[in-house]
Design a protein around this motif. Structure first.
Motif, PDB file in Angstrom:
ATOM      1  N   GLY A   1      26.937 128.718  12.020  1.00 40.32           N
ATOM      2  CA  GLY A   1      26.576 127.487  11.348  1.00 40.32           C
ATOM      3  C   GLY A   1      26.692 127.473   9.846  1.00 40.32           C
ATOM      4  O   GLY A   1      27.187 128.398   9.210  1.00 40.32           O
ATOM      5  N   LEU A   2      26.175 126.367   9.282  1.00 40.44           N
ATOM      6  CA  LEU A   2      26.215 126.095   7.850  1.00 40.44           C
ATOM      7  C   LEU A   2      24.835 125.658   7.399  1.00 40.44           C
ATOM      8  O   LEU A   2      24.186 124.857   8.064  1.00 40.44           O
ATOM      9  CB  LEU A   2      27.211 124.977   7.535  1.00 40.44           C
ATOM     10  CG  LEU A   2      28.663 125.153   8.001  1.00 40.44           C
ATOM     11  CD1 LEU A   2      29.404 123.823   7.868  1.00 40.44           C
ATOM     12  CD2 LEU A   2      29.347 126.234   7.204  1.00 40.44           C
ATOM     13  N   GLY A   3      24.410 126.144   6.248  1.00 42.85           N
ATOM     14  CA  GLY A   3      23.152 125.693   5.676  1.00 42.85           C
ATOM     15  C   GLY A   3      21.954 126.427   6.248  1.00 42.85           C
ATOM     16  O   GLY A   3      22.071 127.300   7.121  1.00 42.85           O
ATOM     17  N   ARG A   4      20.773 126.078   5.750  1.00 44.51           N
ATOM     18  CA  ARG A   4      19.519 126.672   6.187  1.00 44.51           C
ATOM     19  C   ARG A   4      18.484 125.587   6.431  1.00 44.51           C
ATOM     20  O   ARG A   4      18.459 124.564   5.729  1.00 44.51           O
ATOM     21  CB  ARG A   4      18.987 127.659   5.145  1.00 44.51           C
ATOM     22  CG  ARG A   4      19.823 128.926   4.993  1.00 44.51           C
ATOM     23  CD  ARG A   4      19.810 129.763   6.264  1.00 44.51           C
ATOM     24  NE  ARG A   4      20.584 131.007   6.156  1.00 44.51           N
ATOM     25  CZ  ARG A   4      21.857 131.126   6.509  1.00 44.51           C
ATOM     26  NH1 ARG A   4      22.523 130.047   6.949  1.00 44.51           N
ATOM     27  NH2 ARG A   4      22.476 132.280   6.420  1.00 44.51           N
ATOM     28  N   GLU A   5      17.640 125.808   7.429  1.00 48.10           N
ATOM     29  CA  GLU A   5      16.548 124.886   7.721  1.00 48.10           C
ATOM     30  C   GLU A   5      15.230 125.608   7.508  1.00 48.10           C
ATOM     31  O   GLU A   5      15.158 126.839   7.540  1.00 48.10           O
ATOM     32  CB  GLU A   5      16.669 124.359   9.153  1.00 48.10           C
ATOM     33  CG  GLU A   5      17.932 123.542   9.367  1.00 48.10           C
ATOM     34  CD  GLU A   5      18.039 122.938  10.752  1.00 48.10           C
ATOM     35  OE1 GLU A   5      18.774 121.938  10.886  1.00 48.10           O
ATOM     36  OE2 GLU A   5      17.403 123.458  11.699  1.00 48.10           O
ATOM     37  N   GLY A   6      14.147 124.834   7.327  1.00 46.58           N
ATOM     38  CA  GLY A   6      12.866 125.441   7.021  1.00 46.58           C
ATOM     39  C   GLY A   6      12.871 126.049   5.634  1.00 46.58           C
ATOM     40  O   GLY A   6      13.885 126.047   4.924  1.00 46.58           O
ATOM     41  N   SER A   7      11.718 126.553   5.212  1.00 50.36           N
ATOM     42  CA  SER A   7      11.535 127.222   3.923  1.00 50.36           C
ATOM     43  C   SER A   7      11.780 126.257   2.759  1.00 50.36           C
ATOM     44  O   SER A   7      12.077 125.073   2.957  1.00 50.36           O
ATOM     45  CB  SER A   7      12.455 128.446   3.801  1.00 50.36           C
ATOM     46  OG  SER A   7      13.778 128.071   3.458  1.00 50.36           O
ATOM     47  N   LYS A   8      11.726 126.774   1.560  1.00 49.06           N
ATOM     48  CA  LYS A   8      11.998 125.935   0.390  1.00 49.06           C
ATOM     49  C   LYS A   8      13.463 125.542   0.320  1.00 49.06           C
ATOM     50  O   LYS A   8      13.824 124.596  -0.369  1.00 49.06           O
ATOM     51  CB  LYS A   8      11.581 126.659  -0.893  1.00 49.06           C
ATOM     52  CG  LYS A   8      12.420 127.879  -1.233  1.00 49.06           C
ATOM     53  CD  LYS A   8      11.987 128.479  -2.564  1.00 49.06           C
ATOM     54  CE  LYS A   8      12.876 129.652  -2.957  1.00 49.06           C
ATOM     55  NZ  LYS A   8      12.479 130.219  -4.264  1.00 49.06           N
ATOM     56  N   TYR A   9      14.333 126.274   1.044  1.00 50.58           N
ATOM     57  CA  TYR A   9      15.758 125.977   1.024  1.00 50.58           C
ATOM     58  C   TYR A   9      16.126 124.876   2.011  1.00 50.58           C
ATOM     59  O   TYR A   9      17.224 124.321   1.934  1.00 50.58           O
ATOM     60  CB  TYR A   9      16.566 127.236   1.357  1.00 50.58           C
ATOM     61  CG  TYR A   9      16.321 128.369   0.389  1.00 50.58           C
ATOM     62  CD1 TYR A   9      16.810 128.313  -0.914  1.00 50.58           C
ATOM     63  CD2 TYR A   9      15.581 129.481   0.760  1.00 50.58           C
ATOM     64  CE1 TYR A   9      16.579 129.348  -1.811  1.00 50.58           C
ATOM     65  CE2 TYR A   9      15.344 130.527  -0.123  1.00 50.58           C
ATOM     66  CZ  TYR A   9      15.832 130.453  -1.408  1.00 50.58           C
ATOM     67  OH  TYR A   9      15.598 131.471  -2.296  1.00 50.58           O
ATOM     68  N   GLY A  10      15.249 124.555   2.937  1.00 50.86           N
ATOM     69  CA  GLY A  10      15.575 123.596   3.984  1.00 50.86           C
ATOM     70  C   GLY A  10      15.788 122.178   3.496  1.00 50.86           C
ATOM     71  O   GLY A  10      16.400 121.368   4.190  1.00 50.86           O
ATOM     72  N   ILE A  11      15.278 121.881   2.317  1.00 51.40           N
ATOM     73  CA  ILE A  11      15.422 120.531   1.782  1.00 51.40           C
ATOM     74  C   ILE A  11      16.727 120.364   1.005  1.00 51.40           C
ATOM     75  O   ILE A  11      17.166 119.237   0.735  1.00 51.40           O
ATOM     76  CB  ILE A  11      14.200 120.204   0.881  1.00 51.40           C
ATOM     77  CG1 ILE A  11      13.976 118.688   0.779  1.00 51.40           C
ATOM     78  CG2 ILE A  11      14.316 120.857  -0.480  1.00 51.40           C
ATOM     79  CD1 ILE A  11      12.636 118.329   0.164  1.00 51.40           C
ATOM     80  N   ASP A  12      17.389 121.479   0.678  1.00 51.82           N
ATOM     81  CA  ASP A  12      18.556 121.427  -0.202  1.00 51.82           C
ATOM     82  C   ASP A  12      19.714 120.614   0.364  1.00 51.82           C
ATOM     83  O   ASP A  12      20.437 119.928  -0.382  1.00 51.82           O
ATOM     84  CB  ASP A  12      19.050 122.843  -0.522  1.00 51.82           C
ATOM     85  CG  ASP A  12      18.120 123.598  -1.451  1.00 51.82           C
ATOM     86  OD1 ASP A  12      17.209 122.969  -2.024  1.00 51.82           O
ATOM     87  OD2 ASP A  12      18.301 124.825  -1.605  1.00 51.82           O
ATOM     88  N   ASP A  13      19.937 120.704   1.694  1.00 48.85           N
ATOM     89  CA  ASP A  13      21.064 119.989   2.293  1.00 48.85           C
ATOM     90  C   ASP A  13      20.928 118.478   2.153  1.00 48.85           C
ATOM     91  O   ASP A  13      21.924 117.753   2.265  1.00 48.85           O
ATOM     92  CB  ASP A  13      21.190 120.343   3.775  1.00 48.85           C
ATOM     93  CG  ASP A  13      21.879 121.682   3.983  1.00 48.85           C
ATOM     94  OD1 ASP A  13      22.586 122.129   3.069  1.00 48.85           O
ATOM     95  OD2 ASP A  13      21.706 122.280   5.063  1.00 48.85           O
ATOM     96  N   TYR A  14      19.723 118.001   1.925  1.00 48.66           N
ATOM     97  CA  TYR A  14      19.484 116.553   1.848  1.00 48.66           C
ATOM     98  C   TYR A  14      19.415 116.060   0.410  1.00 48.66           C
ATOM     99  O   TYR A  14      19.012 114.922   0.148  1.00 48.66           O
ATOM    100  CB  TYR A  14      18.194 116.210   2.607  1.00 48.66           C
ATOM    101  CG  TYR A  14      18.280 116.616   4.059  1.00 48.66           C
ATOM    102  CD1 TYR A  14      18.893 115.784   4.989  1.00 48.66           C
ATOM    103  CD2 TYR A  14      17.815 117.849   4.482  1.00 48.66           C
ATOM    104  CE1 TYR A  14      19.014 116.166   6.318  1.00 48.66           C
ATOM    105  CE2 TYR A  14      17.934 118.238   5.812  1.00 48.66           C
ATOM    106  CZ  TYR A  14      18.541 117.398   6.712  1.00 48.66           C
ATOM    107  OH  TYR A  14      18.682 117.783   8.027  1.00 48.66           O
ATOM    108  N   LEU A  15      19.837 116.920  -0.522  1.00 50.89           N
ATOM    109  CA  LEU A  15      19.800 116.585  -1.939  1.00 50.89           C
ATOM    110  C   LEU A  15      21.163 116.801  -2.586  1.00 50.89           C
ATOM    111  O   LEU A  15      21.879 117.732  -2.235  1.00 50.89           O
ATOM    112  CB  LEU A  15      18.771 117.463  -2.666  1.00 50.89           C
ATOM    113  CG  LEU A  15      17.304 117.265  -2.289  1.00 50.89           C
ATOM    114  CD1 LEU A  15      16.470 118.417  -2.841  1.00 50.89           C
ATOM    115  CD2 LEU A  15      16.778 115.930  -2.799  1.00 50.89           C
ATOM    116  N   ASP A  16      21.506 115.937  -3.511  1.00 50.72           N
ATOM    117  CA  ASP A  16      22.644 116.148  -4.392  1.00 50.72           C
ATOM    118  C   ASP A  16      22.115 116.527  -5.776  1.00 50.72           C
ATOM    119  O   ASP A  16      21.034 116.080  -6.184  1.00 50.72           O
ATOM    120  CB  ASP A  16      23.485 114.871  -4.526  1.00 50.72           C
ATOM    121  CG  ASP A  16      24.383 114.645  -3.330  1.00 50.72           C
ATOM    122  OD1 ASP A  16      24.851 115.635  -2.744  1.00 50.72           O
ATOM    123  OD2 ASP A  16      24.606 113.464  -2.977  1.00 50.72           O
TER     124      ASP A  16
END
Length: 520
Positions: free
Chosen positions: A494-509
């Motif tokens: 896969g691509l990206g990470r879910e959970g943790s403080k990094y889990g929100i990054d995919d939904y941000l520019d």
């Protein structure tokens, strides 16, 4: 061999209910209550949820109890039209939702968390009946699912940008984080609640809006979440659910992956399906978050504490009847302790595993999700035996989609069960001699989600931890998932990470702002 629940064998559930109806007209109602879902349950919803309204489709599809094959409910079979309506509603709602303060979004997510916690028994029962897992596991899933709403309600207020020192005195450099927009959330059946909140919690915290397409086997949990979201005050259009049948899944998925209004596609499921979705999303260059297949190695070295390793193997392999993406799939045991480990593991299987309907007390192993899943396990067992493996425990498919927990010895790397993910209660043991041999076998896969290592040699632990080609590593631990830690894989996992403080990054520019013309 693992025991059957003494009061009701899973093999006999459907035929027993039929017999009781014929012989004892007054008794079946009580028996039916044990093995049926209350159709008047307040969280049992069967329509789609679009723009804050419950909507019916032109047709319905059945949701079946995988343990009995009985119909639980009929759910609106949404198609491309409903999917497009949901995307349009989410896009409209995004214009106002992104303007809400982080604190406002945080409060609403926390309210949603509280409602999930208050309704945990009802939510767990839905999971057990549509997914098949034992009720105690379903309760654990609800707690895990709710924890993502709690975690991201807190992370909503920690989306920090940066002020970067400029090389020029007359300008300032600002890096701002902004929500990407409408998020298509496509989720699997094995964790029908948690796989939604892990994505949706992050998306809503960031300021995005979502359209959820749950798995066709398990739409009821998603719709129950929609009911609680509405009660929590999540605005119309921010959270949408479009359930659909297997037949309509391709056309609904196409809308969710190609519509220009969708900014990101987040998917959990097989690698093969993930590749299809990525190709569809590529034409409009959408962001993608993909949590795909696993094939986890579970390595037990001679220095390991065997008791700890056996407990870890039982927890990792047989949770949800082996139907998790981080389930151990290949058990590599060093020669020095191989025989003792296998013997002790067999005893643990006999003592701890009980097949039955998930709603019955004492059940630890429910059915697989459907007959196709059971047939896959049977095929892997047959292939292994034909190539020289020995069945030490189980090995048989029972009525419906029940599969005996199975222990295989003398397994080699040319067998099907060591080449592809099982997603069932099959535990194949491979004997190895050296650390280098174990790592070569463990890394000989095109996927890399989770891996496990049991050892008391600190230097060895460090070497193996760094060498394993996986996104998640468990050291002397078989249960890994928690909202505080990142979840995701490498290679084709896969691509990206879910959970943790990094889990929100995919939904941000990240927007770079150069503020010039300033007087020094």
């Amino acid at each position: 061999m693992s025991r059957l629940c003494p009061s009701m064998s899973p093999v006999c559930v459907p035929r027993t209910l039929r017999l009781l109806r014929q012989l004892f007209p007054g008794l079946p109602a009580a028996m039916q209550r044990l093995y049926s879902l209350d159709v008047s349950a307040p969280l049992l919803r069967t329509q789609g949820y679009v723009d804050g309204r419950w909507v019916s489709a032109a047709s319905v599809f059945p949701v079946l109890d995988p343990a009995t094959g009985q119909e639980i409910a009929r759910v609106s079979d949404c198609g491309p039209a409903e999917a497009k309506q949901a995307v349009d509603a989410a896009f409209k709602a995004f214009q106002s939702w992104k303007q809400r303060s982080a604190k406002e979004r945080s409060v609403l997510l926390r309210r949603w968390f509280d409602l999930m916690t208050n309704h945990k028994e009802e939510l767990a029962r839905l999971i057990t009946f549509e997914c098949g897992k034992p009720l105690q596991e379903s309760l654990s899933e609800v707690a895990y699912s709710a924890s993502f709403l709690e975690w991201f309600s807190e992370e909503a207020r920690r989306v920090y940008g940066d002020i970067v020192p400029s090389p020029n005195k007359d300008r300032k450099i600002l890096l701002l984080k902004q929500p990407v927009g409408v998020s298509s959330i496509i989720t699997p059946w094995n964790f029908p609640s948690a796989m939604i909140t892990r994505k949706v919690g992050a998306a809503l915290a960031a300021g995005c809006t979502v359209v959820v397409k749950p798995a066709e086997d398990t739409p009821l949990s998603a719709l129950a979440l929609a009911e609680l979201a509405e009660q929590a005050g999540i605005p119309a259009g921010v959270f949408n659910v479009v359930p659909c049948s297997r037949e309509k899944t391709p056309s609904v998925g196409e809308v969710l992956c190609t519509d220009p209004l969708v900014a990101i596609v987040s998917f959990t499921g097989s690698t093969a399906t993930g590749k299809v979705l990525l190709r569809m999303a590529a034409d409009t260059v959408k962001k993608a978050s993909m949590e795909l297949g696993g094939h986890a190695p579970f390595i037990v070295f001679d220095s390991a504490d065997i008791d700890v390793a056996v407990r870890g193997a039982m927890a990792s392999k047989f949770r949800n009847s082996g139907q998790t993406c981080v389930c151990s799939n290949r058990f590599l045991v060093q020669s020095g302790i191989h025989d003792r480990f296998v013997e002790q593991l067999g005893r643990a299987m006999d003592a701890e595993l009980r097949l039955g309907h998930g709603s019955e007390p004492g059940t630890t192993q429910g059915p697989l999700i459907n007959s196709r899943a059971a047939e896959k396990v049977v095929q892997q067992v047959s292939d292994a035996v034909s190539r020289g493996a020995k069945v030490l425990k189980g090995g048989k498919r029972l009525d419906g989609s029940f599969m005996e927990p199975t222990l295989l010895a003398d397994v080699t790397t040319d067998m099907l069960c060591t080449k592809e993910e099982t997603f069932g209660p099959l535990l194949p043991v491979i004997r190895f001699n050296t650390e280098e041999e174990a790592l070569a076998i463990a890394n000989a896969s095109n996927v890399g989600l989770a891996g496990y290592c049991y050892s008391q040699d600190v230097s060895q632990i460090w070497r193996v931890m760094e060498a394993l080609e996986t996104g998640i590593v468990g050291i002397n631990e078989g249960l890994l998932s928690t909202p505080e830690a990142s979840f995701g894989g490498v290679k084709e996992s896969g691509l990206g990470r879910e959970g943790s403080k990094y889990g929100i990054d995919d939904y941000l520019d990240v927007k770079y702002v150069c503020f010039g013309g300033l007087k020094p």
